[in-house]
Design a protein around this motif. Structure first.
Motif, PDB file in Angstrom:
ATOM      1  N   ALA A 125      15.624  14.149 -21.523  1.00 36.24           N
ATOM      2  CA  ALA A 125      16.178  12.811 -21.309  1.00 36.24           C
ATOM      3  C   ALA A 125      17.395  12.647 -22.204  1.00 36.24           C
ATOM      4  N   ILE A 126      18.536  12.368 -21.604  1.00 39.27           N
ATOM      5  CA  ILE A 126      19.775  12.118 -22.336  1.00 39.27           C
ATOM      6  C   ILE A 126      19.960  10.605 -22.373  1.00 39.27           C
ATOM      7  N   CYS A 127      19.854  10.036 -23.553  1.00 38.03           N
ATOM      8  CA  CYS A 127      19.806   8.571 -23.703  1.00 38.03           C
ATOM      9  C   CYS A 127      21.022   8.083 -24.477  1.00 38.03           C
ATOM     10  N   TYR A 128      21.870   7.338 -23.800  1.00 36.00           N
ATOM     11  CA  TYR A 128      23.131   6.875 -24.389  1.00 36.00           C
ATOM     12  C   TYR A 128      23.081   5.382 -24.652  1.00 36.00           C
ATOM     13  N   ARG A 129      23.384   4.983 -25.861  1.00 34.04           N
ATOM     14  CA  ARG A 129      23.487   3.577 -26.277  1.00 34.04           C
ATOM     15  C   ARG A 129      22.299   2.741 -25.786  1.00 34.04           C
ATOM     16  N   LEU A 130      21.124   3.205 -26.169  1.00 42.05           N
ATOM     17  CA  LEU A 130      19.902   2.509 -25.784  1.00 42.05           C
ATOM     18  C   LEU A 130      19.918   1.065 -26.282  1.00 42.05           C
ATOM     19  N   GLY A 131      19.612   0.155 -25.381  1.00 42.51           N
ATOM     20  CA  GLY A 131      19.557  -1.251 -25.735  1.00 42.51           C
ATOM     21  C   GLY A 131      20.880  -1.983 -25.620  1.00 42.51           C
ATOM     22  N   TRP A 132      21.984  -1.266 -25.401  1.00 37.78           N
ATOM     23  CA  TRP A 132      23.294  -1.889 -25.226  1.00 37.78           C
ATOM     24  C   TRP A 132      23.477  -2.248 -23.746  1.00 37.78           C
TER      25      TRP A 132
ATOM     26  N   GLU B 230      23.931   0.840 -21.527  1.00 37.29           N
ATOM     27  CA  GLU B 230      22.903   1.871 -21.685  1.00 37.29           C
ATOM     28  C   GLU B 230      22.879   2.807 -20.475  1.00 37.29           C
ATOM     29  N   LYS B 231      22.656   4.093 -20.760  1.00 38.65           N
ATOM     30  CA  LYS B 231      22.561   5.083 -19.693  1.00 38.65           C
ATOM     31  C   LYS B 231      21.495   6.103 -20.078  1.00 38.65           C
ATOM     32  N   ILE B 232      20.574   6.390 -19.142  1.00 40.52           N
ATOM     33  CA  ILE B 232      19.545   7.406 -19.365  1.00 40.52           C
ATOM     34  C   ILE B 232      19.568   8.370 -18.193  1.00 40.52           C
ATOM     35  N   LEU B 233      19.737   9.644 -18.492  1.00 32.32           N
ATOM     36  CA  LEU B 233      19.770  10.690 -17.476  1.00 32.32           C
ATOM     37  C   LEU B 233      18.662  11.688 -17.778  1.00 32.32           C
ATOM     38  N   THR B 234      17.887  12.064 -16.770  1.00 33.29           N
ATOM     39  CA  THR B 234      16.873  13.100 -16.951  1.00 33.29           C
ATOM     40  C   THR B 234      17.293  14.331 -16.153  1.00 33.29           C
ATOM     41  N   VAL B 235      17.358  15.455 -16.852  1.00 30.35           N
ATOM     42  CA  VAL B 235      17.826  16.707 -16.254  1.00 30.35           C
ATOM     43  C   VAL B 235      16.980  17.850 -16.790  1.00 30.35           C
ATOM     44  N   PRO B 236      16.964  18.986 -16.107  1.00 33.29           N
ATOM     45  CA  PRO B 236      16.307  20.163 -16.684  1.00 33.29           C
ATOM     46  C   PRO B 236      17.099  20.656 -17.894  1.00 33.29           C
ATOM     47  N   LEU B 237      16.405  21.310 -18.785  1.00 34.01           N
ATOM     48  CA  LEU B 237      17.050  21.837 -19.990  1.00 34.01           C
ATOM     49  C   LEU B 237      18.277  22.673 -19.651  1.00 34.01           C
ATOM     50  N   SER B 238      18.221  23.401 -18.561  1.00 37.12           N
ATOM     51  CA  SER B 238      19.343  24.264 -18.174  1.00 37.12           C
ATOM     52  C   SER B 238      20.618  23.484 -17.904  1.00 37.12           C
ATOM     53  N   ALA B 239      20.510  22.187 -17.602  1.00 39.73           N
ATOM     54  CA  ALA B 239      21.680  21.358 -17.289  1.00 39.73           C
ATOM     55  C   ALA B 239      22.029  20.389 -18.410  1.00 39.73           C
ATOM     56  N   MET B 240      21.376  20.501 -19.531  1.00 42.12           N
ATOM     57  CA  MET B 240      21.544  19.538 -20.625  1.00 42.12           C
ATOM     58  C   MET B 240      22.993  19.453 -21.115  1.00 42.12           C
ATOM     59  N   ALA B 241      23.585  20.579 -21.449  1.00 41.64           N
ATOM     60  CA  ALA B 241      24.935  20.580 -22.011  1.00 41.64           C
ATOM     61  C   ALA B 241      25.971  20.156 -20.976  1.00 41.64           C
ATOM     62  N   ALA B 242      25.868  20.720 -19.768  1.00 42.32           N
ATOM     63  CA  ALA B 242      26.861  20.409 -18.732  1.00 42.32           C
ATOM     64  C   ALA B 242      26.844  18.924 -18.389  1.00 42.32           C
ATOM     65  N   THR B 243      25.657  18.333 -18.313  1.00 48.76           N
ATOM     66  CA  THR B 243      25.557  16.914 -17.966  1.00 48.76           C
ATOM     67  C   THR B 243      26.120  16.042 -19.075  1.00 48.76           C
ATOM     68  N   THR B 244      25.803  16.398 -20.297  1.00 44.98           N
ATOM     69  CA  THR B 244      26.301  15.621 -21.433  1.00 44.98           C
ATOM     70  C   THR B 244      27.820  15.637 -21.475  1.00 44.98           C
ATOM     71  N   ARG B 245      28.418  16.796 -21.245  1.00 47.57           N
ATOM     72  CA  ARG B 245      29.885  16.903 -21.245  1.00 47.57           C
ATOM     73  C   ARG B 245      30.491  16.181 -20.038  1.00 47.57           C
ATOM     74  N   GLN B 246      29.866  16.336 -18.886  1.00 46.74           N
ATOM     75  CA  GLN B 246      30.380  15.700 -17.670  1.00 46.74           C
ATOM     76  C   GLN B 246      30.402  14.175 -17.815  1.00 46.74           C
TER      77      GLN B 246
ATOM     78  N   LEU C 110      20.914  10.039 -27.853  1.00 44.52           N
ATOM     79  CA  LEU C 110      19.646  10.628 -28.285  1.00 44.52           C
ATOM     80  C   LEU C 110      19.135  11.546 -27.182  1.00 44.52           C
ATOM     81  N   PHE C 111      18.640  12.710 -27.575  1.00 42.99           N
ATOM     82  CA  PHE C 111      18.011  13.628 -26.626  1.00 42.99           C
ATOM     83  C   PHE C 111      16.502  13.635 -26.871  1.00 42.99           C
ATOM     84  N   VAL C 112      15.742  13.510 -25.796  1.00 44.76           N
ATOM     85  CA  VAL C 112      14.283  13.637 -25.886  1.00 44.76           C
ATOM     86  C   VAL C 112      13.875  14.833 -25.038  1.00 44.76           C
ATOM     87  N   ILE C 113      13.229  15.807 -25.684  1.00 44.62           N
ATOM     88  CA  ILE C 113      12.761  17.011 -25.013  1.00 44.62           C
ATOM     89  C   ILE C 113      11.251  17.074 -25.234  1.00 44.62           C
TER      90      ILE C 113
END
Length: 264
Positions: A189-196, A199-215, A223-226
């Motif tokens: 779970a890629i969690c951006y500005r929680l509570g603002w 706020e944006k929360i994206l759930t992706v497989p670990l294999s796509a973690m870096a590419a999604t964060t950069r995109q 915050l990342f939750v694994i």
């Protein structure tokens, strides 16, 4: 006698998630010294209209300490407002030392941390019986170095519920270290500005973690939750009540478990 300086955790961003004690202090405070780069201005709605509100994003530690000491010695009720919970990456240790050296009393008011709001938004329990019982809150080394014994690949070996703060700038390195121990289809779970408001929360497989964060161009306040718990769907919980299920419910609900207030 001087009033203590109140070091208050504002929570992750949503003004409704500050503690009652923290909110009450904001309503009474003469001076609020707050981390404006990490706390939305909506949090200030609780402050008195005549309160002195001092943002600190552009100030050095020495400037902040000088303001704290001056205002509290002027018999002001002072709140030092931090994001999240002050005990987690709050950089309060230096302030504690300075206040102690100056013989100024202080009190720390805890706050909701981002990992807690993340779990609530994701509607998961991060400690599922017989799946995962440990939560690790950590970060990867950056400008602040992590002790070698706490290096990310060593912590990832536990395959616990891992909550990563302050690590988005190094997300490629993060993904590589996690992939040493977590399956590549593990949900992140890629969690951006929680509570603002944004706020944006994206759930992706670990294999796509870096590419999604950069995109998504996510860097600060991410915050990342694994966790194996993120792959443990609500359907698993429903099925766990069936006789054919091999999963067990928490002992809290077991009909055969003797407890103080409910007999088997």
């Amino acid at each position: 006698m001087l009033e203590p300086v109140y070091i208050v955790g504002a929570g992750p961003g949503d003004p409704d998630l500050i503690t009652v004690k923290g909110r009450e202090l904001l309503t009474k405070a003469d001076v609020i010294i707050y981390a404006n780069s990490l706390i939305p201005d909506s949090m200030l709605k609780f402050c008195r209209k005549d309160a002195e509100i001092i943002p600190t994003a552009s100030k050095s530690l020495e400037e902040i300490i000088a303001i704290l000491l001056d205002r509290v010695r002027s018999q002001k009720l002072v709140v030092r407002l931090h994001d999240g919970d002050p005990s987690l990456y709050g950089a309060i240790q230096e302030q504690i030392m300075a206040l102690t050296e100056a013989e100024i009393p202080f009190e720390i008011i805890p706050g909701v941390s981002a990992f807690q709001l993340a779990a609530a938004r994701l509607q998961v329990e991060l400690t599922v019986p017989e799946l995962v019982q440990t939560i690790i809150l950590t970060r990867i080394s950056g400008r602040t170095q992590v002790p070698e014994k706490e290096e990310l690949s060593k912590l990832a070996a536990h395959q616990a519920s891992l909550c990563l703060y302050l690590s988005a700038h190094h997300v490629e390195n993060v993904q590589a270290k996690l992939a040493e121990h977590y399956p590549l289809d593990t949900t992140v779970a890629i969690c951006y500005r929680l509570g603002w408001d944004d706020e944006k929360i994206l759930t992706v497989p670990l294999s796509a973690m870096a590419a999604t964060t950069r995109q998504e161009q996510l860097t600060r306040t991410t915050l990342f939750v694994i966790s194996p718990a993120l792959n443990h769907t609500k359907t698993n919980y429903i099925n766990s009540n069936s006789e054919k299920s091999t999963e067990k419910r928490s002992q809290l609900y077991s009909a055969n478990y003797k407890r103080l207030f409910r007999q088997p």
